[in-house]
Design a protein around this motif. Structure first.
Motif: not given
Length: 123
Positions: A14-18
């Motif tokens: 989730l952190f890396h999903d723009p």
């Protein structure tokens, strides 16, 4: 992670999903930026522009520093490592004649070490 009932991998996906704009995820991104800036400041690298945003990497799209900043950080750390090593050489900490760092504890011959081994047996 507790609120979302997820593990670390799913949370960092989730952190890396723009596309993800949840406030808790954005707060984590903000904390990452703050931590990276604090580390740069600790090294006195105020001139370094980190360029946090979503970047394409070998691992896919990631929220991270820019590629140019990554390369510069690695170059500076390598230079610092070489400087520290040269200082250690000047102090005699890597004396090749002795086979190990000068000042390192030596085992006395004929008697057991007073410190226990990591693996429970003599080295």
């Amino acid at each position: 992670m507790i609120n979302r009932q997820t593990g670390l991998t799913e949370f960092y996906n989730l952190f890396h999903d723009p596309e993800v704009t949840y406030s808790d995820i954005q707060a984590l991104r903000d904390l990452q930026v703050g931590m990276d800036k604090a580390v740069a400041a600790a090294y006195d690298w105020s001139d370094l522009v980190l360029g946090h945003r979503f970047h394409e990497t070998k691992q896919g799209n990631r929220f991270t520093i820019s590629e140019s900043a990554r390369r510069e950080v690695l170059a500076r750390l390598l230079k610092l490592n070489h400087m520290r090593y040269a200082e250690e050489i000047a102090q005699g900490l890597h004396d090749k004649k002795k086979g190990k760092a000068a000042g390192a504890p030596r085992k006395s011959k004929g008697k057991a070490s007073s410190e226990p081994s990591l693996f429970g047996e003599e080295d």
